[in-house]
Design a protein around this motif. Structure first.
Motif, PDB file in Angstrom:
ATOM      1  N   LEU A   1       0.813  -1.211   0.000  1.00 23.53           N
ATOM      2  CA  LEU A   1       0.000   0.000   0.000  1.00 23.53           C
ATOM      3  C   LEU A   1       0.847   1.261   0.000  1.00 23.53           C
ATOM      4  N   LEU A   2       2.114   1.156   0.366  1.00 20.25           N
ATOM      5  CA  LEU A   2       2.980   2.327   0.323  1.00 20.25           C
ATOM      6  C   LEU A   2       3.171   2.795  -1.114  1.00 20.25           C
ATOM      7  N   ASN A   3       3.391   1.847  -2.023  1.00 22.10           N
ATOM      8  CA  ASN A   3       3.583   2.195  -3.425  1.00 22.10           C
ATOM      9  C   ASN A   3       2.281   2.296  -4.204  1.00 22.10           C
ATOM     10  N   ASN A   4       1.243   1.648  -3.699  1.00 20.36           N
ATOM     11  CA  ASN A   4      -0.037   1.677  -4.411  1.00 20.36           C
ATOM     12  C   ASN A   4      -1.181   1.928  -3.431  1.00 20.36           C
ATOM     13  N   PRO A   5      -1.237   3.126  -2.862  1.00 17.70           N
ATOM     14  CA  PRO A   5      -2.314   3.424  -1.905  1.00 17.70           C
ATOM     15  C   PRO A   5      -3.687   3.443  -2.569  1.00 17.70           C
ATOM     16  N   TRP A   6      -3.726   3.569  -3.894  1.00 21.49           N
ATOM     17  CA  TRP A   6      -5.007   3.647  -4.603  1.00 21.49           C
ATOM     18  C   TRP A   6      -5.800   2.344  -4.520  1.00 21.49           C
ATOM     19  N   LEU A   7      -5.128   1.244  -4.133  1.00 17.08           N
ATOM     20  CA  LEU A   7      -5.853  -0.014  -3.954  1.00 17.08           C
ATOM     21  C   LEU A   7      -6.977   0.142  -2.934  1.00 17.08           C
ATOM     22  N   VAL A   8      -6.777   1.025  -1.953  1.00 11.15           N
ATOM     23  CA  VAL A   8      -7.770   1.181  -0.893  1.00 11.15           C
ATOM     24  C   VAL A   8      -9.052   1.814  -1.418  1.00 11.15           C
ATOM     25  N   GLU A   9      -8.972   2.568  -2.490  1.00 10.57           N
ATOM     26  CA  GLU A   9     -10.184   3.164  -3.048  1.00 10.57           C
ATOM     27  C   GLU A   9     -10.688   2.433  -4.286  1.00 10.57           C
ATOM     28  N   ASN A  10      -9.940   1.407  -4.724  1.00 13.66           N
ATOM     29  CA  ASN A  10     -10.337   0.675  -5.933  1.00 13.66           C
ATOM     30  C   ASN A  10     -10.745  -0.768  -5.675  1.00 13.66           C
ATOM     31  N   ASP A  11     -10.389  -1.323  -4.530  1.00  5.04           N
ATOM     32  CA  ASP A  11     -10.677  -2.726  -4.210  1.00  5.04           C
ATOM     33  C   ASP A  11     -11.413  -2.768  -2.874  1.00  5.04           C
ATOM     34  N   ALA A  12     -12.682  -3.156  -2.914  1.00  5.97           N
ATOM     35  CA  ALA A  12     -13.508  -3.118  -1.708  1.00  5.97           C
ATOM     36  C   ALA A  12     -12.953  -4.005  -0.600  1.00  5.97           C
TER      37      ALA A  12
END
Length: 379
Positions: A291-302
């Protein structure tokens, strides 16, 4: 109605320490050895002495007793767990007689009405619970003889209250104490991003959540988590923090790993509005997700979003003295979950309206689950 908090709960915390190797190992072992229900085949619900939940004489007449009987594979023993929280056989619902919530109230077959006396939750602990009564499906007098009437009774953990039930819709049941129908009732205006399936998929990361203690404790913890989540997101409406002016402020440059996703990439996201680079790093390390490199996972993957909420709930004490999970399972009360999530800004009289908003949501959700909210609601 007080304005929802919407993403400032994690913004003013000191950096979190890295999880130790032993802590990560403990999490992995707890997941590995979590007990999963052995779901019965062919729609049967099996219990005491390996016998089945049975509709007497295979009659679909209203008021037909539901009993324990030798498993025989007939339609009288074919049950389905419906998405609306009902248990159905012969086209009708398992029903508590006269809508009673008393110990010893018998169960029967009846036309499906959507009433609270027809709502059932199949838990990971193999209980079948009527939330309105906060009682378990029970074999009367612990008697395994054919024809013994089934009833509801205060949950004791006894063998006469343990069941292997069919999966909902032919899939694997979540074992969560909140049914999809109850979830939808709690969040009638939720963003489609926040799916029930995403939540139940995330539960395996922290099997102790809403799976520890008595049925009452498990329901209270689920209600407490979802109430805080509701407050943080405006009723599961907001996926990301609404104040975009804050976005560049959540990069702590003193961390050795910096902010590889960008200065403004670590804004509040998800059900607990995870923010700051150090929180993304710690949550990602615990969950095995970068999540450090891809924090957008938190808003794209429920599922990832829900996992970050459960990570905080189960492992972080924030400005409090205990994790929210510990507060609920050890009887400290809902007020301590507020303190652990945003106590430095809300508790001890700092923002009573925000505290009241959380308490109101908790009381509503506890009511939906048919459980008392308990004591110590305020911080």
């Amino acid at each position: 109605m007080p304005t929802p908090h919407l993403g400032t709960n994690l913004h003013r915390r000191a950096p979190l320490a890295k999880l130790t190797v032993s802590a990560v190992l403990a999490l992995a072992l707890s997941a590995l050895f979590a007990v999963s229900p052995a779901w019965a085949a062919d729609g049967q619900i099996t219990g005491l002495a390996g016998k089945c939940v049975d509709v007497a004489a295979a009659s679909d007449a209203n008021g037909t007793p539901v009993q324990l009987y030798e498993c025989n594979g007939t339609s009288a023993q074919k049950w389905s767990v419906s998405g609306d929280g009902t248990l159905r056989a012969l086209g009708k619902c398992l029903d508590v007689v006269d809508r009673s919530t008393a110990d010893g109230a018998a169960v029967q077959l009846w036309d499906c009405s959507g009433g609270a006396n027809q709502q059932w939750v199949v838990t990971a602990a193999h209980d079948i619970v009527n939330p309105a009564a906060d009682k378990c499906l029970d074999v009367r007098d612990n008697n395994s003889a054919n024809g013994t009437r089934l009833q509801i009774w205060t949950c004791t953990g006894g063998a006469n209250q343990k069941w292997d039930a069919p999966a909902s819709g032919g899939g694997t049941p979540s074992g969560f104490v909140v049914s999809e129908a109850q979830f939808n009732q709690m969040f009638p205006n939720r963003n489609p991003f926040y799916t029930y399936s995403g939540l139940t998929a995330a539960l395996g990361a922290y099997p102790g959540f809403a799976g520890t203690g008595s049925d009452t404790t498990r329901k209270q913890e689920a209600a407490a988590f979802l109430a805080n989540v509701s407050h943080e997101t405006g009723g599961l409406v907001y996926v990301v923090e609404q104040n975009t002016a804050n976005y560049p402020h959540y990069c702590d440059g003193n961390q050795p790993y910096g902010c590889p996703a960008g200065q403004a990439a670590y804004y509040g996201r998800g059900p607990i509005q995870l923010s700051w680079n150090f929180n993304y790093k710690a949550a990602g390390d615990a969950l095995g997700i970068d999540l450090l490199n891809n924090p957008w996972l938190v808003e794209n993957d429920a599922s990832v979003a829900w996992k970050t909420g459960l990570w905080y709930w189960n492992t972080q004490s924030g400005p409090g003295t205990m994790t929210p999970h510990a507060a609920m399972v050890n009887g400290a009360g809902f007020g301590q979950t507020i303190r652990s999530i945003n106590g430095s800004l809300e508790c001890d009289g700092r923002n009573p309206a925000q505290v009241q908003s959380r308490v109101d949501a908790y009381q509503r959700f506890a009511s939906v689950l048919g459980v008392s909210p308990g004591a110590n609601l305020y911080c």
